[in-house]
Enzyme design. Structure first.
Site, PDB file in Angstrom:
ATOM      1  N   SER B 146       0.842  -1.201   0.000  1.00 21.62           N
ATOM      2  CA  SER B 146       0.000   0.000   0.000  1.00 21.62           C
ATOM      3  C   SER B 146       0.881   1.256   0.000  1.00 21.62           C
ATOM      4  O   SER B 146       1.656   1.447  -0.936  1.00 21.62           O
ATOM      5  CB  SER B 146      -0.951  -0.061   1.195  1.00 21.62           C
ATOM      6  N   ASP B 222     -10.243  -5.666  -2.693  1.00 24.10           N
ATOM      7  CA  ASP B 222      -9.605  -4.614  -1.904  1.00 24.10           C
ATOM      8  C   ASP B 222     -10.480  -3.369  -1.941  1.00 24.10           C
ATOM      9  O   ASP B 222     -10.745  -2.817  -3.017  1.00 24.10           O
ATOM     10  CB  ASP B 222      -8.233  -4.342  -2.534  1.00 24.10           C
ATOM     11  N   HIS B 255      -7.327  -6.070   1.374  1.00 26.72           N
ATOM     12  CA  HIS B 255      -6.135  -5.234   1.575  1.00 26.72           C
ATOM     13  C   HIS B 255      -5.311  -5.661   2.790  1.00 26.72           C
ATOM     14  O   HIS B 255      -4.321  -5.027   3.123  1.00 26.72           O
ATOM     15  CB  HIS B 255      -6.595  -3.783   1.758  1.00 26.72           C
TER      16      HIS B 255
END
Lengths: 277, 277
Positions: B146, B222, B255
């Site tokens: 991320s 996600d 995620h």
């Protein structure tokens, strides 16, 4: 049963669930990992009981069991270690009260009302798991860590027909003979040590309980080894009772999940072989 | 450098360390896993940069990298994501300030004094790692998740001679074109977007930066995929620049570290092949 969370991992589903427990009279939370499987398949189930201070989350986050569980087709159930919440008795110490249920049905005040983890783990939660998940309840194994190793060994010894395999990481093998056990069993069950014996793996074996075999992994650098864990007492009890015990003393490993995760896949493979998975 | 903790795991040592950083002007904490190795061996080193809200601990506890790192002989370094502590500027939001350093050297107030994560990760910490650990600094790879995927991509693109391999899980590929990036780069660097381009993987590629190849894994479930992550922008930039990109869209994954851990070993193997490990 409510779904608290659900995450895809290693092809399967790591879920967290909660339900109103009649055994403890509280809301209880637990984690279940279900590998990817055929629609009508029933998978063997392996129970993991956690140690002092833990919830369902510690092994779920740090135990590193999903890779092997997915490969072997094992469902992993990780319950909480005690009832929790406002109105539930507690103790400031980490080794008594919430987070320290010791897998007993307490008889003493202030614990007797909610601290019924034996009934919860042996009766209520299996019924829920059987109803809600694709499990083959004829193929169950059980393992755990520290206080949860104590739980796994004693539950397996009291229910040898139900559990086809039992193992432990750094278990408390003789609560009758260590400070953690003396405090917890004294507090939950009272001073009559005769009533403690059903919650002591070595005493259960001395009193005639049997399992086919036991696997234990224990770190040699575990701070609790000499005062609390005393694996030699399990060795002696198993030798007298002719129970095959594999005790792996792991050089330099401590009591943490860094140790547990290292040997997690070994334990899952050991259980899978015995559960026909 | 002080040892915060040290645990044996998968035959090696998972350590946590702290030091007074001159780059950030704060005490910084980081994690290093060193596999078991011969006394005089120098091992390749793989940098893992974490995402928003994380410290060094998230990937250390949930990333499940030690099994593969041990097998492949890779040292894994996991820094913190920002300076921290009293006297360090912060923001109530999770995506700005402490835990959200974005791997930039901030120029704007109140951030400029401490938020110098680019200098910390690119200069200061590598010097410390080279001095204190058995690393071969000619064999470095970098990856992250991320915000940390953004960090890994931009640092590799700015330093192609130093990093032989780069990969990411669900990276922010174009902070110029997503709310997280606009807020953070605007806050740390000011409103002149020309100054943001050195911190945007797609812009760096457009401006001529090159790496040999890129590996990205991205979950299709996600929550941040469409608004924040936009991997198609990286695909387009790599196509135009003829950079080989392997983008694995992983069906049903989110995620979280349940996703990351599932594909962690794949990434370690990919780096190990390129680092000659």
């Amino acid at each position: 049963m409510e779904i608290v969370s659900s995450n895809k991992s290693y092809g399967g589903t790591q879920g967290v669930y909660s339900h109103a427990s009649s055994a403890t009279g509280t809301e209880m939370t637990f984690a279940v990992y279900v590998p990817d499987h055929d629609d009508r398949a029933k998978l063997p189930v392996l129970w993991y009981l956690s140690g002092l201070t833990c919830t369902h989350a510690n092994v779920m986050e740090k135990g590193e069991y999903r890779r092997a569980a997915s490969a072997l087709g094992l469902i992993i159930v990780a319950p909480d270690t005690s009832p929790r919440g406002e109105g539930v008795a507690d103790d400031d110490a980490y080794d008594m009260g919430q987070g320290a249920g010791f897998y007993v049905d307490a008889t003493e005040e202030p614990w007797a009302q909610h601290f019924r983890m034996r009934s919860y783990i042996e009766q209520e939660l299996p019924e829920l798991i059987a109803k809600e998940f694709p499990v083959d309840m004829d193929r169950q194994g059980i393992f755990g860590h520290s206080m949860g190793g104590h739980g796994a060994l004693t539950i397996a010894l009291r229910n040898p027909d139900r559990f086809k395999s039992v193992s432990a990481f750094s278990p408390i093998v003789a609560p009758l003979h260590c400070p953690w056990g003396e405090k917890a069993l004294g507090g939950y069950l009272g001073s009559d040590q005769a009533r403690w014996r059903q919650y002591d793996a070595c005493a259960l074996i001395e009193d005639g309980a049997r399992v086919d075999e036991i696997l234990v992994d224990q770190g040699t650098s575990d701070n609790f080894l000499e005062e609390q864990l005393k694996p030699h007492l399990l060795t002696e009890a198993c030798e007298k009772a002719a129970i095959p015990l594999t005790l792996n003393m792991r050089k330099g490993y401590d009591h943490s999940y860094y140790f547990i995760s290292t040997f997690m896949a070994d334990h899952l493979r050991w259980h899978a072989e015995r559960l026909g998975s």
